[in-house]
Design an enzyme around this catalytic site. Structure first.
Site, PDB file in Angstrom:
ATOM      1  N   ASN A 271     -10.791  -5.281   3.139  1.00 52.69           N
ATOM      2  CA  ASN A 271      -9.692  -5.901   2.271  1.00 52.69           C
ATOM      3  C   ASN A 271      -9.059  -5.093   0.721  1.00 52.69           C
ATOM      4  OD1 ASN A 271     -11.076  -7.296   4.060  1.00 52.69           O
ATOM      5  ND2 ASN A 271      -9.840  -9.056   2.871  1.00 52.69           N
TER       6      ASN A 271
ATOM      7  N   LEU B 200      12.925  -2.944   4.241  1.00 57.95           N
ATOM      8  CA  LEU B 200      13.009  -3.898   3.420  1.00 57.95           C
ATOM      9  C   LEU B 200      13.202  -5.294   3.538  1.00 57.95           C
ATOM     10  CD1 LEU B 200      15.461  -2.263   0.386  1.00 57.95           C
ATOM     11  CD2 LEU B 200      12.916  -2.229   0.702  1.00 57.95           C
TER      12      LEU B 200
ATOM     13  N   ARG C 147     -16.169 -10.181   2.079  1.00 55.00           N
ATOM     14  CA  ARG C 147     -15.236  -9.208   2.751  1.00 55.00           C
ATOM     15  C   ARG C 147     -15.484  -7.889   1.855  1.00 55.00           C
ATOM     16  NH1 ARG C 147     -14.848 -11.803   6.665  1.00 55.00           N
ATOM     17  NH2 ARG C 147     -13.090 -12.041   7.439  1.00 55.00           N
TER      18      ARG C 147
ATOM     19  N   TYR D  78      -2.645  -8.463  15.512  1.00 53.31           N
ATOM     20  CA  TYR D  78      -1.877  -7.400  14.361  1.00 53.31           C
ATOM     21  C   TYR D  78      -3.388  -6.762  14.437  1.00 53.31           C
ATOM     22  CZ  TYR D  78      -2.743  -5.312  10.132  1.00 53.31           C
ATOM     23  OH  TYR D  78      -3.267  -4.183   9.415  1.00 53.31           O
TER      24      TYR D  78
ATOM     25  N   ASP E 267      15.166   1.405  10.004  1.00 55.66           N
ATOM     26  CA  ASP E 267      14.310   0.833  11.252  1.00 55.66           C
ATOM     27  C   ASP E 267      13.780   1.844  12.035  1.00 55.66           C
ATOM     28  OD1 ASP E 267      13.388  -0.029  12.518  1.00 55.66           O
ATOM     29  OD2 ASP E 267      15.174  -1.478  12.954  1.00 55.66           O
ATOM     30  N   ILE E 268      12.936   1.692  12.128  1.00 60.60           N
ATOM     31  CA  ILE E 268      12.229   3.262  12.504  1.00 60.60           C
ATOM     32  C   ILE E 268      12.476   2.860  14.512  1.00 60.60           C
ATOM     33  CG2 ILE E 268      10.090   3.967  11.092  1.00 60.60           C
ATOM     34  CD1 ILE E 268       7.886   1.700  13.179  1.00 60.60           C
TER      35      ILE E 268
ATOM     36  N   ILE F  16       0.738  -1.801   0.429  1.00 61.74           N
ATOM     37  CA  ILE F  16      -0.579  -0.002   0.085  1.00 61.74           C
ATOM     38  C   ILE F  16       0.943   1.141   0.299  1.00 61.74           C
ATOM     39  CG2 ILE F  16      -1.566   1.383   0.913  1.00 61.74           C
ATOM     40  CD1 ILE F  16      -2.761  -1.715   2.093  1.00 61.74           C
TER      41      ILE F  16
ATOM     42  N   GLY G 136       9.494  -4.870   2.198  1.00 66.76           N
ATOM     43  CA  GLY G 136       8.670  -4.296   0.743  1.00 66.76           C
ATOM     44  C   GLY G 136      10.320  -4.599  -0.001  1.00 66.76           C
TER      45      GLY G 136
HETATM   46  N1  UDP Z   1     -10.052 -17.132   2.243  1.00 66.50           N
HETATM   47  C1  UDP Z   1      -9.679 -18.224   1.660  1.00 66.50           C
HETATM   48  N2  UDP Z   1      -8.856 -19.050   1.111  1.00 66.50           N
HETATM   49  C2  UDP Z   1      -7.961 -18.623   1.098  1.00 66.50           C
HETATM   50  C3  UDP Z   1      -7.347 -17.276   1.766  1.00 66.50           C
HETATM   51  C4  UDP Z   1      -8.257 -16.187   2.070  1.00 66.50           C
HETATM   52  O1  UDP Z   1     -11.147 -18.821   1.091  1.00 66.50           O
HETATM   53  O2  UDP Z   1      -6.870 -19.243   0.724  1.00 66.50           O
HETATM   54  C5  UDP Z   1     -10.545 -16.121   3.023  1.00 66.50           C
HETATM   55  C6  UDP Z   1     -10.693 -15.719   4.258  1.00 66.50           C
HETATM   56  O3  UDP Z   1     -10.926 -17.319   5.360  1.00 66.50           O
HETATM   57  C7  UDP Z   1     -11.424 -14.232   4.145  1.00 66.50           C
HETATM   58  C8  UDP Z   1     -11.559 -14.132   2.756  1.00 66.50           C
HETATM   59  O4  UDP Z   1     -10.887 -15.154   1.695  1.00 66.50           O
HETATM   60  O5  UDP Z   1     -12.795 -15.185   4.654  1.00 66.50           O
HETATM   61  C9  UDP Z   1     -10.229 -12.528   2.684  1.00 66.50           C
HETATM   62  O6  UDP Z   1      -9.020 -13.044   3.423  1.00 66.50           O
HETATM   63  P1  UDP Z   1      -7.865 -12.027   3.521  1.00 66.50           P
HETATM   64  O7  UDP Z   1      -6.736 -13.272   4.327  1.00 66.50           O
HETATM   65  O8  UDP Z   1      -7.452 -11.856   1.636  1.00 66.50           O
HETATM   66  O9  UDP Z   1      -7.770 -11.495   3.923  1.00 66.50           O
HETATM   67  P2  UDP Z   1      -8.741 -10.846   5.136  1.00 66.50           P
HETATM   68  O10 UDP Z   1     -10.245 -10.615   5.302  1.00 66.50           O
HETATM   69  O11 UDP Z   1      -8.164 -11.494   6.377  1.00 66.50           O
HETATM   70  O12 UDP Z   1      -7.635  -8.939   5.605  1.00 66.50           O
END
Ligand code: UDP
Length: 327
Positions: A170, A33, A221, A141, A51-52, A12, A36
């Site tokens: 997402n 890095l 999502r 996280y 490094d921050i 991002i 990144g």
């Molecule tokens: N997901 C999935 N298969 C994968 C990776 C993700 O079914 O191989 C699903 C995951 O369970 C969630 C959605 O896809 O419901 C989005 O997941 P992602 O990890 O992209 O983003 P998150 O919502 O965790 O930030």
């Protein structure tokens, strides 16, 4: 006056750097890095490989560059890893940001736009989610990001520090130029994993759970294009610099798609059958996360440009097809 972007070599961050430069801003990028890529940093940005956590190096940077504000992306962002290595997340995300904010206060840098997350909400009480809804992260996280939001709130009450926290839903897609895009190692996100199938790098996509209380049993999502996120960071920084008060904003399209719908859309975009196999649920996944972004629209004047999932996946596909091994 320059803008410091931490984590500007990441997914991002690199898109935000590009948007800032295209908007005529002078940009300084700080990145260690660790996740990144140097190639993702725009050639017109000045680059510091650091490094921050390093307060002295931050003081030097703030003294050498005329920094008006900071956009802070530098963080670890894998939910699964954060559950196995929580201290790694507290160290990099929380303690790294503490070091950055201390240096900002020491050097009189007043404005920070912070990369937060929908993971601060945990299991939502309702959708679409409002910024005032309960925040109860279900993973480490999200907990570190929420702790940082609170740290900024208390610090802003005591010092001349003004912040905007942007809670992304997402993030997905890639820059329409095809020059920068999503590259994670290991990859854990749905859309890039789906696209690995037509690239021949994966046999099938695993669907994590089809027994959720949603229309087809798979998780819902809110997918938001990375360039729309970039726009929001610039608007948020301008808002703060124009005297706007510290605040928190959701960033999403306000429309939810199931995992099966995302796979179906990727099949249309790529023309590949993309086999899917049903698997058990992934720990910590809420059934539905959909944003209300009315606040960002009305206060920041944000208007997402990519509200069509097919176009979003097309930009991701253009990037991955041309960079099958990332940078
Ligand atoms: N997901 C999935 N298969 C994968 C990776 C993700 O079914 O191989 C699903 C995951 O369970 C969630 C959605 O896809 O419901 C989005 O997941 P992602 O990890 O992209 O983003 P998150 O919502 O965790 O930030």
């Amino acid at each position: 006056m320059k803008i410091l972007v931490t984590g500007g070599a990441g997914y991002i961050g690199s898109h935000a750097v590009r948007a800032l430069i295209e908007a005529g801003r002078e940009v300084v990028v700080l990145d260690d890095l660790s996740t990144g890529f140097r190639e993702a940093v725009h050639p017109d940005a000045k680059f510091y490989n650091m490094d921050i956590h390093d307060g002295e190096a931050l003081d030097k940077l703030f003294r050498a560059e005329d920094i008006a504000g900071v956009i802070h992306f530098a963080a670890f962002s894998q939910v699964g890893e954060s559950m196995k290595k929580p201290l790694k997340y507290y160290d990099n995300n929380l303690s790294g940001t503490l070091s950055l904010i201390k240096a900002m206060v020491r050097n009189g840098v007043k404005y920070i736009v912070f990369s937060s997350t929908a993971a601060t909400y945990g299991e939502p009480e309702r959708v679409p989610i409002l910024e005032s809804d309960r925040t109860q992260p279900t993973n480490c996280y999200g907990e570190t990001k929420l702790a940082i939001e609170k740290m900024m709130k208390w610090t802003g009450g005591a010092h001349d520090l003004h912040y905007v926290a942007l809670r992304y839903f997402n993030a997905c897609g890639a820059h329409p130029s095809g020059e920068i895009g999503e590259a994670h190692d290991p990859e854990t996100h749905l859309i890039p994993l789906i696209l690995q199938v037509p690239l021949g790098k994966r046999e099938a996509i695993s669907v994590f759970g089809d027994d959720y209380p949603t229309k087809d049993g798979t998780c819902i999502r809110d997918y938001i294009h990375v360039c729309d996120l970039s726009d929001a960071h610039i608007l948020a920084l301008d808002y703060l610099m124009d005297g706007g008060g510290s605040d928190v904003f959701n960033l999403g399209n306000g429309e939810g798609f199931t995992v099966k719908e995302v796979i179906e859309t990727a099949r249309r975009v790529t023309g590949h059958p993309i086999p899917a196999e049903m698997c058990p649920r992934r720990a910590g996944d809420p059934a539905q996360l959909v944003a209300s972004s009315e606040k960002a629209r009305s206060i920041l004047g944000w208007k997402p440009r990519y509200n069509d999932l097919e176009t979003i996946i097309q930009t991701a596909w253009d990037w991955h097809r041309n960079h099958p091994n990332g940078y």
